[in-house]
Design an enzyme around this catalytic site. Structure first.
Site, PDB file in Angstrom:
ATOM      1  N   LYS A  93       0.876  -1.174   0.000  1.00 40.33           N
ATOM      2  CA  LYS A  93       0.000   0.000   0.000  1.00 40.33           C
ATOM      3  C   LYS A  93       0.906   1.214   0.000  1.00 40.33           C
ATOM      4  CE  LYS A  93      -3.091   2.786   2.736  1.00 40.33           C
ATOM      5  NZ  LYS A  93      -3.861   2.976   3.975  1.00 40.33           N
ATOM      6  N   GLY A 154      -8.389   9.189   9.087  1.00 39.90           N
ATOM      7  CA  GLY A 154      -8.763   9.355  10.488  1.00 39.90           C
ATOM      8  C   GLY A 154      -9.848  10.383  10.735  1.00 39.90           C
ATOM      9  N   ALA A 181      -9.601   5.408   3.426  1.00 38.69           N
ATOM     10  CA  ALA A 181      -9.553   6.546   4.357  1.00 38.69           C
ATOM     11  C   ALA A 181     -10.824   7.392   4.318  1.00 38.69           C
ATOM     12  CB  ALA A 181      -8.355   7.454   4.095  1.00 38.69           C
ATOM     13  N   GLY A 182     -11.206   7.843   5.494  1.00 31.51           N
ATOM     14  CA  GLY A 182     -12.314   8.781   5.626  1.00 31.51           C
ATOM     15  C   GLY A 182     -13.625   8.159   6.074  1.00 31.51           C
ATOM     16  N   ASN A 203      -9.943   1.872   9.246  1.00 28.50           N
ATOM     17  CA  ASN A 203      -9.238   1.504  10.470  1.00 28.50           C
ATOM     18  C   ASN A 203      -9.820   2.221  11.688  1.00 28.50           C
ATOM     19  OD1 ASN A 203      -5.692   1.063  11.258  1.00 28.50           O
ATOM     20  ND2 ASN A 203      -7.410   1.007  12.615  1.00 28.50           N
ATOM     21  N   THR A 204      -9.681   3.555  11.702  1.00 29.29           N
ATOM     22  CA  THR A 204     -10.037   4.325  12.885  1.00 29.29           C
ATOM     23  C   THR A 204     -11.502   4.140  13.276  1.00 29.29           C
ATOM     24  OG1 THR A 204      -8.419   5.942  12.124  1.00 29.29           O
ATOM     25  CG2 THR A 204      -9.833   6.617  13.928  1.00 29.29           C
TER      26      THR A 204
END
Lengths: 254, 65
Positions: A93, A154, A181-182, A203-204
């Protein structure tokens, strides 16, 4: 199911391994989500790396090492080389960060690093923007997957530019596309899949939820629902009402 | 020899990258190495010699998104 560089993955959900409160919660979140791919980073060995390696290899999922935190082509390339040896995978990645506050990709360095790495036999998953020209150049550099951001890493803001993402999907109908992301909520995950994206990487949103295991499950369900909705060919929205109940045959009562 | 390992100043008795890993107790660990920003494959650790002032990075997989 998504196919990346000839490998079919059994889930549209890709999950990061950072920020969980404990290794046990991390492992349970992966089980609950049935995610097919786990992202990991490379960091200085300070004693915890060996135990973490055993933990992630026991997850039974495909590992996707990242170049998180790299700001230059050289850093990213060296990190990728170390990751390939360490994890025995040529998947990478590719993150080349351009701006510290937004963690937005440096798309110029990204294209250069992607070209270098594909030349060295890597299978590159570039963290990019939805810009069509940038994506064209990444494909020309040898990438066979694109991973545009939904919103800054994040942030949990969802899909900042759904129209741009829709245009990207329409422009490259045969390229595996991942929203990276996001994503903060299952509704964002579903929206990404409804646009026809092949997978989502988050993830977050899971790790920082009050109950990460329940959120992992919710994200997986949302991704599946969104994928099914895309395949079901949704209706076109319209501005005005149109009766769903037949008008003909209504009793005359006034 | 004075060098930096993962950013920390060290003064160790080591001629090669492999020697430095052994001194650090990482001879058997699954790690990857870079010397002065360049990847050093595991197969080249014994033949990659150190010089004073070198910066050796020793990494392992960690949490990431």
């Amino acid at each position: 199911m998504p196919v990346f560089y000839g490998t079919e993955i059994a889930s549209p959900l890709m999950l990061g391994t950072a920020q969980y409160r404990s290794p046990t919660i991390l492992a349970e979140a992966f089980r609950a989500s049935a995610a097919g791919i786990a992202t990991v980073s490379l960091r200085r060995e300070a004693g915890g790396g060996q135990a973490f390696l055993r933990l992630i290899e026991a997850l039974g999922v495909r590992l996707l090492p990242n170049t998180a935190g790299c700001h230059s082509v050289k850093e990213a390339v060296t990190t990728a080389q170390m990751a390939r040896e360490l994890l025995g995978t040529d998947w990478i990645k590719l993150e080349v960060i351009g701006h510290a506050d937004l963690l937005s990709p440096d798309v110029f360095a990204l294209v250069e690093a992607a070209r270098e790495l594909t030349g060295q036999g890597f299978k590159v998953f570039p963290y990019c923007t939805e810009d069509l020209s940038v994506c064209e150049r990444l494909l020309a550099a040898g990438c066979q997957v694109l991973m545009p951001w939904g919103a800054p890493i994040g942030s949990g803001l969802g899909l900042n530019n759904p129209h741009g993402l829709k245009a990207l999907r329409a422009t490259f109908p045969d390229v595996p596309l991942v929203i990276d992301a996001g994503i903060g909520l299952p509704s964002h995950a579903a929206a990404a899949m409804e646009l026809g994206f092949d997978a989502i990487l988050l993830n977050t949103a899971v790790a920082k939820a009050g109950d990460p295991v329940m959120m992992a499950c919710a994200m997986a369900q949302a991704a599946e629902a969104g994928k099914a909705a895309h395949r079901a060919d949704p209706m076109e929205p319209r501005e005005m009402a149109t009766p769903s109940t037949p008008v003909i045959g209504k009793a005359f009562l006034s | 020899m004075k060098l930096k390992i993962n950013g920390q100043p060290r003064d160790i008795d080591a001629e090669s990258v492999a020697d430095a890993l052994a001194v650090e107790g990482l001879a058997e660990a699954r790690v990857a190495t870079a010397l002065n920003g360049n990847f050093v494959p595991a197969s080249m650790r014994t033949t990659t010699l150190l010089s004073p002032g070198d910066a050796l990075e020793v990494v392992a997989p960690m949490q990431g998104g």
